[in-house]
Design a protein around this motif. Sequence first.
Motif, PDB file in Angstrom:
ATOM      1  N   ASP A  23      31.037 -16.225   7.472  1.00 40.83           N
ATOM      2  CA  ASP A  23      30.378 -16.706   8.680  1.00 40.83           C
ATOM      3  C   ASP A  23      28.938 -16.222   8.692  1.00 40.83           C
ATOM      4  O   ASP A  23      28.030 -16.964   9.067  1.00 40.83           O
ATOM      5  CB  ASP A  23      31.124 -16.227   9.918  1.00 40.83           C
ATOM      6  CG  ASP A  23      32.485 -16.903  10.062  1.00 40.83           C
ATOM      7  OD1 ASP A  23      32.615 -18.063   9.607  1.00 40.83           O
ATOM      8  OD2 ASP A  23      33.395 -16.285  10.612  1.00 40.83           O
ATOM      9  N   ARG A  24      28.736 -14.984   8.295  1.00 41.49           N
ATOM     10  CA  ARG A  24      27.402 -14.414   8.135  1.00 41.49           C
ATOM     11  C   ARG A  24      27.485 -13.307   7.095  1.00 41.49           C
ATOM     12  O   ARG A  24      28.529 -12.684   6.903  1.00 41.49           O
ATOM     13  CB  ARG A  24      26.877 -13.807   9.437  1.00 41.49           C
ATOM     14  CG  ARG A  24      26.568 -14.792  10.532  1.00 41.49           C
ATOM     15  CD  ARG A  24      25.342 -15.645  10.183  1.00 41.49           C
ATOM     16  NE  ARG A  24      24.957 -16.510  11.275  1.00 41.49           N
ATOM     17  CZ  ARG A  24      25.414 -17.728  11.482  1.00 41.49           C
ATOM     18  NH1 ARG A  24      26.310 -18.243  10.663  1.00 41.49           N
ATOM     19  NH2 ARG A  24      24.980 -18.455  12.480  1.00 41.49           N
ATOM     20  N   LEU A  25      26.362 -13.043   6.439  1.00 40.34           N
ATOM     21  CA  LEU A  25      26.231 -11.888   5.560  1.00 40.34           C
ATOM     22  C   LEU A  25      25.160 -10.986   6.136  1.00 40.34           C
ATOM     23  O   LEU A  25      24.130 -11.473   6.616  1.00 40.34           O
ATOM     24  CB  LEU A  25      25.802 -12.308   4.146  1.00 40.34           C
ATOM     25  CG  LEU A  25      26.699 -13.235   3.348  1.00 40.34           C
ATOM     26  CD1 LEU A  25      26.099 -13.455   1.964  1.00 40.34           C
ATOM     27  CD2 LEU A  25      28.100 -12.694   3.224  1.00 40.34           C
ATOM     28  N   LEU A  26      25.396  -9.691   6.090  1.00 36.19           N
ATOM     29  CA  LEU A  26      24.372  -8.706   6.403  1.00 36.19           C
ATOM     30  C   LEU A  26      23.986  -8.080   5.080  1.00 36.19           C
ATOM     31  O   LEU A  26      24.851  -7.557   4.369  1.00 36.19           O
ATOM     32  CB  LEU A  26      24.904  -7.633   7.349  1.00 36.19           C
ATOM     33  CG  LEU A  26      25.372  -8.071   8.720  1.00 36.19           C
ATOM     34  CD1 LEU A  26      25.968  -6.890   9.483  1.00 36.19           C
ATOM     35  CD2 LEU A  26      24.232  -8.664   9.508  1.00 36.19           C
ATOM     36  N   LEU A  27      22.710  -8.130   4.732  1.00 31.57           N
ATOM     37  CA  LEU A  27      22.252  -7.596   3.457  1.00 31.57           C
ATOM     38  C   LEU A  27      21.095  -6.631   3.695  1.00 31.57           C
ATOM     39  O   LEU A  27      20.123  -6.977   4.370  1.00 31.57           O
ATOM     40  CB  LEU A  27      21.776  -8.730   2.540  1.00 31.57           C
ATOM     41  CG  LEU A  27      22.802  -9.811   2.211  1.00 31.57           C
ATOM     42  CD1 LEU A  27      22.148 -10.947   1.445  1.00 31.57           C
ATOM     43  CD2 LEU A  27      23.962  -9.226   1.423  1.00 31.57           C
ATOM     44  N   ALA A  28      21.221  -5.433   3.143  1.00 33.54           N
ATOM     45  CA  ALA A  28      20.160  -4.434   3.235  1.00 33.54           C
ATOM     46  C   ALA A  28      20.223  -3.570   1.978  1.00 33.54           C
ATOM     47  O   ALA A  28      21.250  -2.945   1.706  1.00 33.54           O
ATOM     48  CB  ALA A  28      20.317  -3.577   4.482  1.00 33.54           C
ATOM     49  N   GLY A  29      19.139  -3.561   1.227  1.00 32.60           N
ATOM     50  CA  GLY A  29      19.129  -2.807  -0.020  1.00 32.60           C
ATOM     51  C   GLY A  29      20.214  -3.310  -0.940  1.00 32.60           C
ATOM     52  O   GLY A  29      20.340  -4.503  -1.183  1.00 32.60           O
ATOM     53  N   GLY A  30      21.050  -2.414  -1.433  1.00 28.76           N
ATOM     54  CA  GLY A  30      22.138  -2.791  -2.324  1.00 28.76           C
ATOM     55  C   GLY A  30      23.479  -2.889  -1.626  1.00 28.76           C
ATOM     56  O   GLY A  30      24.522  -2.863  -2.280  1.00 28.76           O
ATOM     57  N   ARG A  31      23.459  -3.000  -0.300  1.00 31.94           N
ATOM     58  CA  ARG A  31      24.713  -3.093   0.450  1.00 31.94           C
ATOM     59  C   ARG A  31      24.808  -4.429   1.164  1.00 31.94           C
ATOM     60  O   ARG A  31      23.827  -4.949   1.671  1.00 31.94           O
ATOM     61  CB  ARG A  31      24.825  -1.957   1.453  1.00 31.94           C
ATOM     62  CG  ARG A  31      24.871  -0.620   0.763  1.00 31.94           C
ATOM     63  CD  ARG A  31      25.025   0.502   1.739  1.00 31.94           C
ATOM     64  NE  ARG A  31      24.831   1.767   1.054  1.00 31.94           N
ATOM     65  CZ  ARG A  31      25.803   2.606   0.785  1.00 31.94           C
ATOM     66  NH1 ARG A  31      27.029   2.324   1.136  1.00 31.94           N
ATOM     67  NH2 ARG A  31      25.553   3.735   0.170  1.00 31.94           N
ATOM     68  N   GLY A  32      26.039  -4.955   1.193  1.00 34.22           N
ATOM     69  CA  GLY A  32      26.265  -6.230   1.850  1.00 34.22           C
ATOM     70  C   GLY A  32      27.544  -6.197   2.665  1.00 34.22           C
ATOM     71  O   GLY A  32      28.518  -5.542   2.289  1.00 34.22           O
TER      72      GLY A  32
END
Length: 135
Positions: A23-32
Motif C-alpha cells: 500500500d505504501r513503502l517507507l524508505l530511509a537510508g538502507g531501511r524499508g
Amino acid sequence: MPDFVFQQAAHAAKGSGRRELGDRLLLAGGRGAVVQVKARTIKPKPDDQEAAWIQKVAAKAMSQAKGTVRQLRMVPADMVNGRGRMLSVDGNAYEWIAVFLLDHPRVPDNAVATWQPVGMPAIALTRRDWDFLFD
C-alpha cells in the motif's frame, strides 16, 4: 514525511494480471518498511467475530508484505514519493520490516494479531498508533 513515503508509479506485471507493491513503502537510508493497510468498512460485529476478522486480515497483510519484498528483490520497481520524486527501488538494497496497519473503529480488547513468520521483522499497529507516530 512526503520525502520518505513511496507508492508505486505503475503496477507490476504478475502472470496475466497486475500486482500492487504494498500500500505504501517507507524508505530511509538502507531501511524499508512495507505498509499494508486493512480497514473495517462495515459496522463492527461482536468482539469474537471482529477478533477473527483481524486475525484473517493480519495474515493476509503479512503475506502481501512478503510478496512485495520478494518482487522488489527480483525486479526493481519505480516508486514515487509524496513530492513526486521517482526512485528505482531495488529490494536487495534495503533491510525490510512488514507493517500491518489496522484501521478499525473499535478493536476488541481480546484481539491480538498473529501471523506465520514472513522472513523479516513484522509489527501490527492500529490507526490510532500510526497517527500518534506521525504526530
